[in-house]
Design a protein around this motif. Structure first.
Motif, PDB file in Angstrom:
ATOM      1  N   GLU A  68       0.862  -1.170   0.000  1.00  0.00           N
ATOM      2  CA  GLU A  68       0.000   0.000   0.000  1.00  0.00           C
ATOM      3  C   GLU A  68       0.904   1.228   0.000  1.00  0.00           C
ATOM      4  OE1 GLU A  68      -3.722   2.127   0.344  1.00  0.00           O
ATOM      5  OE2 GLU A  68      -3.116   0.169  -0.388  1.00  0.00           O
ATOM      6  N   VAL A  69       0.616   2.171  -0.867  1.00  0.00           N
ATOM      7  CA  VAL A  69       1.405   3.394  -0.949  1.00  0.00           C
ATOM      8  C   VAL A  69       0.521   4.552  -0.502  1.00  0.00           C
ATOM      9  CG1 VAL A  69       2.728   4.929  -2.443  1.00  0.00           C
ATOM     10  CG2 VAL A  69       2.738   2.459  -2.880  1.00  0.00           C
ATOM     11  N   LYS A  70       0.996   5.307   0.462  1.00  0.00           N
ATOM     12  CA  LYS A  70       0.292   6.493   0.950  1.00  0.00           C
ATOM     13  C   LYS A  70       1.217   7.681   0.772  1.00  0.00           C
ATOM     14  CE  LYS A  70      -3.568   4.753   2.346  1.00  0.00           C
ATOM     15  NZ  LYS A  70      -4.777   5.075   1.609  1.00  0.00           N
ATOM     16  N   THR A  71       0.731   8.691   0.064  1.00  0.00           N
ATOM     17  CA  THR A  71       1.543   9.863  -0.239  1.00  0.00           C
ATOM     18  C   THR A  71       0.887  11.098   0.358  1.00  0.00           C
ATOM     19  OG1 THR A  71       2.122   8.792  -2.330  1.00  0.00           O
ATOM     20  CG2 THR A  71       2.683  11.118  -2.109  1.00  0.00           C
ATOM     21  N   ARG A  72       1.701  11.921   0.987  1.00  0.00           N
ATOM     22  CA  ARG A  72       1.213  13.159   1.599  1.00  0.00           C
ATOM     23  C   ARG A  72       2.159  14.303   1.235  1.00  0.00           C
ATOM     24  NH1 ARG A  72      -2.340  10.039   2.383  1.00  0.00           N
ATOM     25  NH2 ARG A  72      -3.375   9.473   4.317  1.00  0.00           N
ATOM     26  N   THR A  73       1.601  15.515   1.215  1.00  0.00           N
ATOM     27  CA  THR A  73       2.427  16.708   1.025  1.00  0.00           C
ATOM     28  C   THR A  73       2.701  17.384   2.363  1.00  0.00           C
ATOM     29  OG1 THR A  73       0.458  18.019   0.575  1.00  0.00           O
ATOM     30  CG2 THR A  73       1.649  17.143  -1.336  1.00  0.00           C
ATOM     31  N   SER A  74       1.928  17.014   3.379  1.00  0.00           N
ATOM     32  CA  SER A  74       2.142  17.517   4.740  1.00  0.00           C
ATOM     33  C   SER A  74       1.525  16.507   5.699  1.00  0.00           C
ATOM     34  CB  SER A  74       1.506  18.894   4.927  1.00  0.00           C
ATOM     35  OG  SER A  74       0.109  18.764   5.089  1.00  0.00           O
ATOM     36  N   THR A  79      -0.382  11.233   9.576  1.00  0.00           N
ATOM     37  CA  THR A  79       0.683  10.551   8.845  1.00  0.00           C
ATOM     38  C   THR A  79       0.083   9.514   7.903  1.00  0.00           C
ATOM     39  OG1 THR A  79       0.954   8.732  10.409  1.00  0.00           O
ATOM     40  CG2 THR A  79       2.188  10.762  10.879  1.00  0.00           C
ATOM     41  N   PRO A  80       0.829   9.134   6.884  1.00  0.00           N
ATOM     42  CA  PRO A  80       0.344   8.051   6.013  1.00  0.00           C
ATOM     43  C   PRO A  80       0.087   6.759   6.801  1.00  0.00           C
ATOM     44  CG  PRO A  80       2.195   9.170   5.000  1.00  0.00           C
ATOM     45  CD  PRO A  80       2.076   9.709   6.407  1.00  0.00           C
TER      46      PRO A  80
END
Length: 134
Positions: A68-74, A79-80
């Motif tokens: 599973e890929v979780k992407t965040r900019t902040s 958190t992911p």
């Protein structure tokens, strides 16, 4: 004036969805490069069925890895890592089993991993690979 506001709001919604899709794609690209650089073999990306989706399916030795890929900019929304609930883990396990079954594979072990990608405004992405969530 109300019509302009409504039109403007509607016009911006697709851009937001497009931005989310682009961010997700970016994170999956980063994760795939990172994992293959660590020696895992990428078998499939974005596999879908009626029950859901696996972002990345890989092999590490004889171990099948559903990632599973979780992407965040902040981290404003958390958190992911916090996005992975027990229900999500259960679904990922079922999806990994179904993926293998559809291909006639019986891996001796199946593992669920998370790759959290933080894409800051400046600088390189920060990648955190968590092995064996389940």
């Amino acid at each position: 004036m109300t019509e302009t506001t409504e039109t403007t709001a509607t016009a911006h919604q697709p851009a937001t969805a497009e931005a989310r899709i682009a961010l997700g794609r970016y994170g999956e690209d980063v994760a795939a490069r990172y994992l293959t650089g660590q020696g895992l073999v990428l078998l499939e990306r974005n596999w879908r069925c009626a029950e859901g989706e696996l972002d990345l399916v890989l092999r590490e030795g004889e171990v099948l890895v559903a990632c599973e890929v979780k992407t965040r900019t902040s981290l404003v929304a958390g958190t992911p890592h916090e996005a992975i609930t027990d229900a999500k883990l259960d679904r990922l396990k079922r999806l990994a089993e179904r993926w293998a079954q559809e291909r006639g594979l019986r891996p001796p072990e199946t593992r669920i991993d998370l790759v959290a990608v933080l894409r800051p405004r400046r600088g390189a992405a920060v990648v955190d690979h968590v092995r064996g969530l389940a």
